[in-house]
Enzyme design. Structure first.
Site, PDB file in Angstrom:
ATOM      1  N   CYS A   6      -9.071   1.551  24.808  1.00 25.43           N
ATOM      2  CA  CYS A   6      -7.957   2.460  24.496  1.00 25.43           C
ATOM      3  C   CYS A   6      -6.724   1.961  25.244  1.00 25.43           C
ATOM      4  CB  CYS A   6      -8.309   3.910  24.819  1.00 25.43           C
ATOM      5  SG  CYS A   6      -8.682   4.241  26.554  1.00 25.43           S
TER       6      CYS A   6
ATOM      7  N   ARG B  61     -10.140   8.108  26.627  1.00 26.59           N
ATOM      8  CA  ARG B  61     -11.015   7.921  25.468  1.00 26.59           C
ATOM      9  C   ARG B  61     -12.099   6.873  25.667  1.00 26.59           C
ATOM     10  NH1 ARG B  61      -6.055   6.892  21.547  1.00 26.59           N
ATOM     11  NH2 ARG B  61      -5.311   6.084  23.555  1.00 26.59           N
TER      12      ARG B  61
ATOM     13  N   ASP C  76      -4.985  10.442  21.121  1.00 30.32           N
ATOM     14  CA  ASP C  76      -4.820  10.357  22.571  1.00 30.32           C
ATOM     15  C   ASP C  76      -4.759  11.780  23.133  1.00 30.32           C
ATOM     16  OD1 ASP C  76      -3.968  10.028  25.128  1.00 30.32           O
ATOM     17  OD2 ASP C  76      -2.258   8.741  24.641  1.00 30.32           O
TER      18      ASP C  76
HETATM   19  P1  4NP Z   1      -6.359   6.742  27.125  1.00 34.25           P
HETATM   20  O1  4NP Z   1      -5.284   7.885  27.390  1.00 34.25           O
HETATM   21  O2  4NP Z   1      -5.634   5.596  26.460  1.00 34.25           O
HETATM   22  O3  4NP Z   1      -7.334   7.412  26.209  1.00 34.25           O
HETATM   23  O4  4NP Z   1      -6.951   6.366  28.475  1.00 34.25           O
HETATM   24  C1  4NP Z   1      -4.077   7.689  28.071  1.00 34.25           C
HETATM   25  C2  4NP Z   1      -4.059   7.626  29.430  1.00 34.25           C
HETATM   26  C3  4NP Z   1      -2.850   7.476  30.121  1.00 34.25           C
HETATM   27  C4  4NP Z   1      -1.684   7.374  29.400  1.00 34.25           C
HETATM   28  C5  4NP Z   1      -1.708   7.428  28.016  1.00 34.25           C
HETATM   29  C6  4NP Z   1      -2.908   7.573  27.354  1.00 34.25           C
HETATM   30  N1  4NP Z   1      -0.439   7.255  30.099  1.00 34.25           N
HETATM   31  O5  4NP Z   1       0.604   7.266  29.428  1.00 34.25           O
HETATM   32  O6  4NP Z   1      -0.438   7.114  31.326  1.00 34.25           O
END
Ligand code: 4NP
Length: 145
Positions: A3, A9, A117
């Protein structure tokens, strides 16, 4: 399992798929296309929803996706289109590209669906992500075994 941040995720996807497979035969890991959260534990909301379904992801730490992962893994599952494109940009050849799939394409629904997300939302978003990933990982585990 890939991800963006590797804290929401893909740690769930890693934990869910590994729980469905014999760990002596299959190795599942996860990474993020961004290095922003490198070394961090999964988001507490992901840890909590996994715990609810008896899966412990608390020992994972965020890793940054790199070309070495193309050599180390047979399949690379992206959570959304943006991650997919960023992984494909790093591919060195056709063999690398063929390893990369959108994880929800394993569900035989409409093609190109994405795992949303959940970072900026509430706990319900994490429950929703868990359920989608659980179904997709069930199909992946059935195919692999
Ligand atoms: P992930 O979710 O891609 O599912 O781990 C996110 C975690 C952090 C951020 C965005 C999405 N962020 O902008 O810091």
């Amino acid at each position: 399992m890939v991800c963006l941040g590797n804290i929401c995720r893909s740690p769930l996807a890693e934990g869910i798929l590994q729980a469905k497979l014999d760990s002596n035969k299959y190795f599942v890991a996860s990474a993020g296309t961004s290095s922003h959260h490198k070394g961090e534990q999964p988001d507490p909301r992901s840890i909590r929803i996994a715990e609810k379904y008896n899966i412990d992801i608390s020992q994972q730490s965020s890793d940054h996706f790199s070309i070495n992962h193309f050599d180390a893994f047979d399949f690379i599952y992206a959570m959304d289109q943006s991650n997919y494109k960023n992984i494909i940009k790093l591919a060195r050849n056709i063999s690398d590209k063929q390893k990369v799939k959108l994880i929800l394409d394993e569900l035989n629904l409409d093609k190109n669906l994405e795992v949303p997300d959940p970072y900026y939302g509430g706990d319900q978003g994490f429950e929703n992500v868990f359920k989608m990933l659980n179904q997709a990982c069930e199909n992946i585990a059935l195919k692999l075994q």
